[in-house]
Design a protein around this motif. Structure first.
Motif, PDB file in Angstrom:
ATOM      1  N   MET A 313     -27.525  -3.681  38.809  1.00  0.00           N
ATOM      2  CA  MET A 313     -27.457  -2.436  38.510  1.00  0.00           C
ATOM      3  C   MET A 313     -28.402  -1.852  39.236  1.00  0.00           C
ATOM      4  O   MET A 313     -29.687  -1.804  38.981  1.00  0.00           O
ATOM      5  CB  MET A 313     -27.564  -2.320  36.851  1.00  0.00           C
ATOM      6  CG  MET A 313     -26.429  -2.601  36.237  1.00  0.00           C
ATOM      7  SD  MET A 313     -25.138  -1.304  36.156  1.00  0.00           S
ATOM      8  CE  MET A 313     -23.910  -1.629  34.821  1.00  0.00           C
ATOM      9  N   ASN A 314     -28.113  -0.734  40.124  1.00  0.00           N
ATOM     10  CA  ASN A 314     -29.140   0.095  40.907  1.00  0.00           C
ATOM     11  C   ASN A 314     -28.694   1.567  41.025  1.00  0.00           C
ATOM     12  O   ASN A 314     -27.521   1.695  40.841  1.00  0.00           O
ATOM     13  CB  ASN A 314     -29.296  -0.529  42.394  1.00  0.00           C
ATOM     14  CG  ASN A 314     -27.856  -0.846  43.163  1.00  0.00           C
ATOM     15  OD1 ASN A 314     -27.435   0.161  43.239  1.00  0.00           O
ATOM     16  ND2 ASN A 314     -27.652  -1.979  43.535  1.00  0.00           N
ATOM     17  N   PRO A 315     -29.148   2.587  41.634  1.00  0.00           N
ATOM     18  CA  PRO A 315     -28.845   3.889  41.689  1.00  0.00           C
ATOM     19  C   PRO A 315     -27.675   4.031  42.021  1.00  0.00           C
ATOM     20  O   PRO A 315     -26.372   4.782  41.449  1.00  0.00           O
ATOM     21  CB  PRO A 315     -29.861   4.607  42.245  1.00  0.00           C
ATOM     22  CG  PRO A 315     -31.109   3.853  42.166  1.00  0.00           C
ATOM     23  CD  PRO A 315     -30.599   2.268  41.858  1.00  0.00           C
ATOM     24  N   VAL A 316     -27.239   3.094  42.948  1.00  0.00           N
ATOM     25  CA  VAL A 316     -25.834   3.367  43.844  1.00  0.00           C
ATOM     26  C   VAL A 316     -24.728   2.698  43.053  1.00  0.00           C
ATOM     27  O   VAL A 316     -23.719   3.270  42.805  1.00  0.00           O
ATOM     28  CB  VAL A 316     -25.689   2.537  45.391  1.00  0.00           C
ATOM     29  CG1 VAL A 316     -24.542   2.459  45.938  1.00  0.00           C
ATOM     30  CG2 VAL A 316     -26.908   3.146  46.024  1.00  0.00           C
ATOM     31  N   THR A 317     -24.981   1.486  42.668  1.00  0.00           N
ATOM     32  CA  THR A 317     -23.867   0.882  41.583  1.00  0.00           C
ATOM     33  C   THR A 317     -23.586   1.566  40.358  1.00  0.00           C
ATOM     34  O   THR A 317     -22.541   1.855  39.783  1.00  0.00           O
ATOM     35  CB  THR A 317     -24.039  -0.658  41.495  1.00  0.00           C
ATOM     36  OG1 THR A 317     -25.258  -0.765  40.682  1.00  0.00           O
ATOM     37  CG2 THR A 317     -24.096  -1.222  42.859  1.00  0.00           C
ATOM     38  N   LYS A 318     -24.785   2.102  39.831  1.00  0.00           N
ATOM     39  CA  LYS A 318     -24.583   2.748  38.513  1.00  0.00           C
ATOM     40  C   LYS A 318     -23.659   4.051  38.769  1.00  0.00           C
ATOM     41  O   LYS A 318     -23.048   4.385  37.841  1.00  0.00           O
ATOM     42  CB  LYS A 318     -25.958   3.326  38.040  1.00  0.00           C
ATOM     43  CG  LYS A 318     -26.827   2.193  37.348  1.00  0.00           C
ATOM     44  CD  LYS A 318     -28.160   2.744  36.837  1.00  0.00           C
ATOM     45  CE  LYS A 318     -28.913   1.658  36.313  1.00  0.00           C
ATOM     46  NZ  LYS A 318     -30.260   2.287  35.790  1.00  0.00           N
ATOM     47  N   ARG A 319     -23.901   4.667  40.064  1.00  0.00           N
ATOM     48  CA  ARG A 319     -22.848   5.803  40.320  1.00  0.00           C
ATOM     49  C   ARG A 319     -21.374   5.375  40.399  1.00  0.00           C
ATOM     50  O   ARG A 319     -20.419   6.068  40.034  1.00  0.00           O
ATOM     51  CB  ARG A 319     -23.471   6.438  41.455  1.00  0.00           C
ATOM     52  CG  ARG A 319     -22.750   7.596  42.075  1.00  0.00           C
ATOM     53  CD  ARG A 319     -22.590   8.688  41.203  1.00  0.00           C
ATOM     54  NE  ARG A 319     -21.851   9.920  41.627  1.00  0.00           N
ATOM     55  CZ  ARG A 319     -21.350  10.859  40.784  1.00  0.00           C
ATOM     56  NH1 ARG A 319     -21.781  10.985  39.695  1.00  0.00           N
ATOM     57  NH2 ARG A 319     -20.919  11.778  41.445  1.00  0.00           N
ATOM     58  N   VAL A 320     -21.310   4.132  40.988  1.00  0.00           N
ATOM     59  CA  VAL A 320     -19.896   3.637  40.925  1.00  0.00           C
ATOM     60  C   VAL A 320     -19.333   3.438  39.790  1.00  0.00           C
ATOM     61  O   VAL A 320     -18.278   3.684  39.287  1.00  0.00           O
ATOM     62  CB  VAL A 320     -19.967   2.510  41.944  1.00  0.00           C
ATOM     63  CG1 VAL A 320     -18.486   1.637  42.006  1.00  0.00           C
ATOM     64  CG2 VAL A 320     -20.431   2.755  43.601  1.00  0.00           C
ATOM     65  N   TRP A 321     -19.919   2.714  38.797  1.00  0.00           N
ATOM     66  CA  TRP A 321     -19.651   2.484  37.356  1.00  0.00           C
ATOM     67  C   TRP A 321     -19.286   3.935  36.685  1.00  0.00           C
ATOM     68  O   TRP A 321     -18.169   3.926  36.204  1.00  0.00           O
ATOM     69  CB  TRP A 321     -20.699   1.911  36.541  1.00  0.00           C
ATOM     70  CG  TRP A 321     -20.936   0.260  36.838  1.00  0.00           C
ATOM     71  CD1 TRP A 321     -21.770  -0.167  37.831  1.00  0.00           C
ATOM     72  CD2 TRP A 321     -20.482  -0.636  36.149  1.00  0.00           C
ATOM     73  NE1 TRP A 321     -21.636  -1.572  37.774  1.00  0.00           N
ATOM     74  CE2 TRP A 321     -20.877  -1.797  36.756  1.00  0.00           C
ATOM     75  CE3 TRP A 321     -19.428  -0.848  34.895  1.00  0.00           C
ATOM     76  CZ2 TRP A 321     -20.513  -3.195  36.236  1.00  0.00           C
ATOM     77  CZ3 TRP A 321     -18.940  -2.128  34.689  1.00  0.00           C
ATOM     78  CH2 TRP A 321     -19.570  -3.153  35.394  1.00  0.00           C
ATOM     79  N   SER A 322     -20.232   4.897  36.989  1.00  0.00           N
ATOM     80  CA  SER A 322     -19.799   6.061  36.423  1.00  0.00           C
ATOM     81  C   SER A 322     -18.529   6.915  37.039  1.00  0.00           C
ATOM     82  O   SER A 322     -17.656   7.509  36.356  1.00  0.00           O
ATOM     83  CB  SER A 322     -21.026   7.272  36.562  1.00  0.00           C
ATOM     84  OG  SER A 322     -20.632   8.328  36.085  1.00  0.00           O
ATOM     85  N   MET A 323     -18.562   6.970  38.415  1.00  0.00           N
ATOM     86  CA  MET A 323     -17.092   7.436  38.872  1.00  0.00           C
ATOM     87  C   MET A 323     -15.878   6.921  38.463  1.00  0.00           C
ATOM     88  O   MET A 323     -14.973   7.494  38.503  1.00  0.00           O
ATOM     89  CB  MET A 323     -17.306   7.103  40.614  1.00  0.00           C
ATOM     90  CG  MET A 323     -18.518   7.967  41.244  1.00  0.00           C
ATOM     91  SD  MET A 323     -18.611   7.802  42.913  1.00  0.00           S
ATOM     92  CE  MET A 323     -17.038   8.015  43.517  1.00  0.00           C
TER      93      MET A 323
END
Length: 342
Positions: A313-323
């Motif tokens: 879980m990093n800023p990029v992947t957290k964004r993917v989870w959210s999208m």
């Protein structure tokens, strides 16, 4: 618990241990697999011994009101359109949807078996994973028999998988045997939505036909081992990957979860056509409406916890989870009820 290599001479045991374990897995992983294998030997079910299919308590009643979909746990059942239908129509739709999800579950197990068999046949003699994977595949074969028997008795000629996934499923299984970490991420992507849904139904009182309830109970009991193994497998293997490999896995987690949740929980378009479900209702149910997105996100509290533990879980992947609308709180413990993480 017997030590690894029990029953072998000390020299043979050391040779076996050194040949397959040096630099690969620690002793804790080996012992976890040993525990899971022993569980499969001593705590197992047979679909034709542990379910009295012809018993009166498991008789299928096509007009049973318990086929009606729950508004709390089923995204279509949560729609106003469905809840405003006459009860008999709700029963017909619920019976078809229930049978189709069961059929899809059987098909997913077959993909898992293909991939896992490809993987284990490349393992060296004495691999700590070989025995447990075979136990799991045996149990999955029993689950396929159990699910298909239930579909047959429900008496609805459901198609199961959506057409594209059905066509690709043999290739997915074989490819997964070569990209084994991605395979196990996908295994969790398929197992978690079904496991979460079944546990939620049972926690809510199990208001479903008895034959369906019994298959859920058996499936949950054995899937607990399978999910535990997938978690431990990923922890052991991802820990040894390069930074680039870990980055790929970090993206694979949310992408696989969202894709497979759709394949397993979204019925084919033929379902909407057969029951005259309006296009807007179908879209809201899968997964545009707030309630349906809550249900979708709720499938993956345990997976979000695992991804965090793996450092994925990093800023990029957290964004993917959210999208993808599958973000949210991580579960504090395995199978935490959704009352906190909703």
């Amino acid at each position: 618990m017997p030590a690894p290599g029990a029953g072998l001479s000390e020299e043979a045991s050391m040779t076996l241990s050194e040949s397959v374990r040096t630099g690969l897995f620690d002793r804790e992983y080996w012992e976890t697999l040993d525990t899971l294998s022993e569980g499969s030997v001593h705590r197992k079910f047979d679909p034709y011994l542990d379910i009295d299919w012809d018993g009166p308590e498991f008789a299928i009643d096509k007009d049973d009101p318990r086929w009606i979909l729950s508004p709390e746990f089923d995204p279509l059942g949560a729609t106003d359109w469905y809840r405003n239908l006459p009860p008999q129509r709700q029963i017909e739709i619920g019976r078809w949807r229930t049978a189709n999800v069961i059929k899809v579950g059987a098909a997913f197990e077959s993909v898992l078996i293909r991939g896992m068999m490809q993987y284990i046949m490349k393992l060296p003699n004495g691999s700590p994973e070989f025995r447990y994977c075979l136990h799991e595949m045996t149990e999955e074969c029993n689950h396929i028999q159990m699910f298909q028997e239930l579909v047959n008795r429900i008496g609805v000629d459901v198609p199961g998988m959506r057409p594209i996934f059905r066509a690709l499923s043999p290739l997915i299984g074989v490819a997964g045997g070569y990209a084994h970490v991605i395979l196990f991420i996908g295994i969790l992507g398929g197992e978690e939505p079904i496991d979460h849904y079944q546990k939620a139904i049972i926690r809510d009182g199990g208001n479903i036909p008895p034959a369906v309830l019994r298959t859920m109970e058996i499936h949950i009991a054995e899937e607990a081992r399978h999910i535990s193994f997938a978690n431990e497998f990923l922890k052991a293997h991802i820990d040894r990957m390069s930074p680039a490999g870990k980055a790929v896995c970090a993206l694979a987690f949310p992408l696989a979860m969202r894709w497979l949740a759709g394949e397993i929980m979204v019925p084919p378009r033929s379902f909407a056509k057969e029951f005259d479900i309006p296009r807007e209702v179908f879209r809201d149910a899968f997964w545009r409406a707030p309630q349906s997105r809550r249900i979708l996100s709720g499938y993956f509290g345990d997976i979000r916890k695992l991804a965090s533990e793996l450092g994925l879980m990093n800023p990029v992947t957290k964004r993917v989870w959210s999208m993808l609308h599958i973000d949210g709180d991580a579960a504090r413990y395995r199978s935490e009820p959704e009352r906190r993480i909703a």
